[in-house]
Design an enzyme around this catalytic site. Structure first.
Site, PDB file in Angstrom:
ATOM      1  N   GLU A 140      43.796  71.034  84.957  1.00  0.00           N
ATOM      2  CA  GLU A 140      44.530  69.798  84.667  1.00  0.00           C
ATOM      3  C   GLU A 140      43.608  68.740  84.064  1.00  0.00           C
ATOM      4  OE1 GLU A 140      46.448  69.206  88.453  1.00  0.00           O
ATOM      5  OE2 GLU A 140      47.808  70.859  88.039  1.00  0.00           O
ATOM      6  N   SER A 160      49.917  78.223  92.873  1.00  0.00           N
ATOM      7  CA  SER A 160      51.232  78.352  93.530  1.00  0.00           C
ATOM      8  C   SER A 160      51.170  79.030  94.900  1.00  0.00           C
ATOM      9  CB  SER A 160      52.215  79.089  92.611  1.00  0.00           C
ATOM     10  OG  SER A 160      52.462  78.330  91.461  1.00  0.00           O
ATOM     11  N   GLY A 178      51.099  75.379  89.717  1.00  0.00           N
ATOM     12  CA  GLY A 178      52.286  74.526  89.749  1.00  0.00           C
ATOM     13  C   GLY A 178      53.526  75.146  89.149  1.00  0.00           C
ATOM     14  N   GLU A 202      41.674  80.599  89.323  1.00  0.00           N
ATOM     15  CA  GLU A 202      42.922  79.864  89.178  1.00  0.00           C
ATOM     16  C   GLU A 202      43.538  80.135  87.806  1.00  0.00           C
ATOM     17  OE1 GLU A 202      43.572  76.554  92.028  1.00  0.00           O
ATOM     18  OE2 GLU A 202      42.789  75.619  90.251  1.00  0.00           O
ATOM     19  N   LYS A 235      45.564  66.293  94.071  1.00  0.00           N
ATOM     20  CA  LYS A 235      45.749  65.769  92.703  1.00  0.00           C
ATOM     21  C   LYS A 235      45.973  64.245  92.766  1.00  0.00           C
ATOM     22  CE  LYS A 235      47.776  70.228  91.831  1.00  0.00           C
ATOM     23  NZ  LYS A 235      48.084  71.130  90.779  1.00  0.00           N
ATOM     24  N   ASN A 257      44.099  70.543  97.346  1.00  0.00           N
ATOM     25  CA  ASN A 257      43.912  69.649  96.196  1.00  0.00           C
ATOM     26  C   ASN A 257      45.142  68.749  96.080  1.00  0.00           C
ATOM     27  OD1 ASN A 257      43.340  68.408  93.788  1.00  0.00           O
ATOM     28  ND2 ASN A 257      43.829  70.183  92.511  1.00  0.00           N
TER      29      ASN A 257
END
Ligand code: PEP
Length: 235
Positions: free
Chosen positions: A93, A192, A161, A155, A10, A8
């Site tokens: 997010e 992470s 992160g 997740e 982002k 990903n």
């Protein structure tokens, strides 16, 4: 089933960095038996990118309507036109999304032939209050469709992160909760994941894949993780 590795990106990368990344992955061709899904920003998609069989392109979101007055949104047909076959949905997010929107998006994606990767995960407070199982069961019931082909990514929001990762036992336990809530056999983990922890994570016997954010941006770093997976799983 091959081990699934989802990258990903982002809001990172350009079209040229994406084309370069895919070119390098294609060059590794025969060395990779895992299934790789690379999810760059929409603007990086290019319908003339050639992909090896085990590499697919994914988006990071889509709308649940097929078309209409939704400024700034993107539809599944638009994604498909650009060679996209997967879509990450419900990422934390994109926190303003409701469970029912995530479910609708997943249903629309499935109905149009895209494979959704649906994210579920508890926040730090729920984790601290030992409500993880309860939250997982709720999210599985309310954001995951009852039919069709899809993948679920566990997740934990507090692990994304941050450099924090749940213990292997905690991940394995939540994978079982998600499996029994949805009937799905293959669950992946994200939060992470890095070169430092991939070897340990691969000891989780019921883990079917990983979703990697920041550690997927740099090709060499990402490819070392892929190599570790290949070493562990002798396909
Ligand atoms: C993610 O983007 O879903 C993610 C897990 O990011 P990171 O690997 O950077 O924690």
């Amino acid at each position: 089933m091959s081990f699934l590795i989802v990258a990903n990106w982002k809001m990172n990368g350009t079209r040229s960095s994406f084309v370069d990344f895919i070119g390098k992955l294609n060059d590794k061709g025969n060395e990779i038996t895992s299934k790789l899904v690379i999810c760059p920003p929409f603007t990086s998609f290019s319908d003339n990118v050639k992909l090896n069989n085990n590499i697919s392109i994914g988006a990071q979101n889509c709308h649940y309507k097929k078309s209409g007055p939704y400024t700034g949104e993107i539809s599944v047909e638009m994604l498909k036109e650009l060679g996209c076959t997967y879509v990450i949905l419900g990422h934390s997010e994109r926190a303003h999304e409701t469970d029912s929107e995530i479910k609708l998006k997943s249903e629309t994606a499935i109905g149009s032939g895209l494979h959704p990767i649906i994210c579920v995960g508890e926040n730090a407070e729920d984790n601290k209050n030992k409500k993880t199982k309860e939250v997982m069961e709720y999210q599985c019931k309310n954001r995951v469709p009852t039919h069709g082909e899809y993948t679920i990514a566990y997740e934990p929001i507090w692990a994304i992160g941050t450099g924090y990762v749940p213990s292997n036992n905690a991940i394995a336990e939540m994978i079982e909760v998600i499996k029994s809530s949805t009937g799905k056999k293959h669950i992946i983990y994200g939060g992470s994941v890095s070169l430092d922890n991939i070897e340990n994570l691969l000891n989780i016997s019921n883990l079917s894949g990983v979703l990697i954010g920041s550690a997927s941006l740099d090709f060499e770093r990402f490819y070392k993780i892929v190599q570790q997976v290949e070493k562990t799983y002798q396909f």
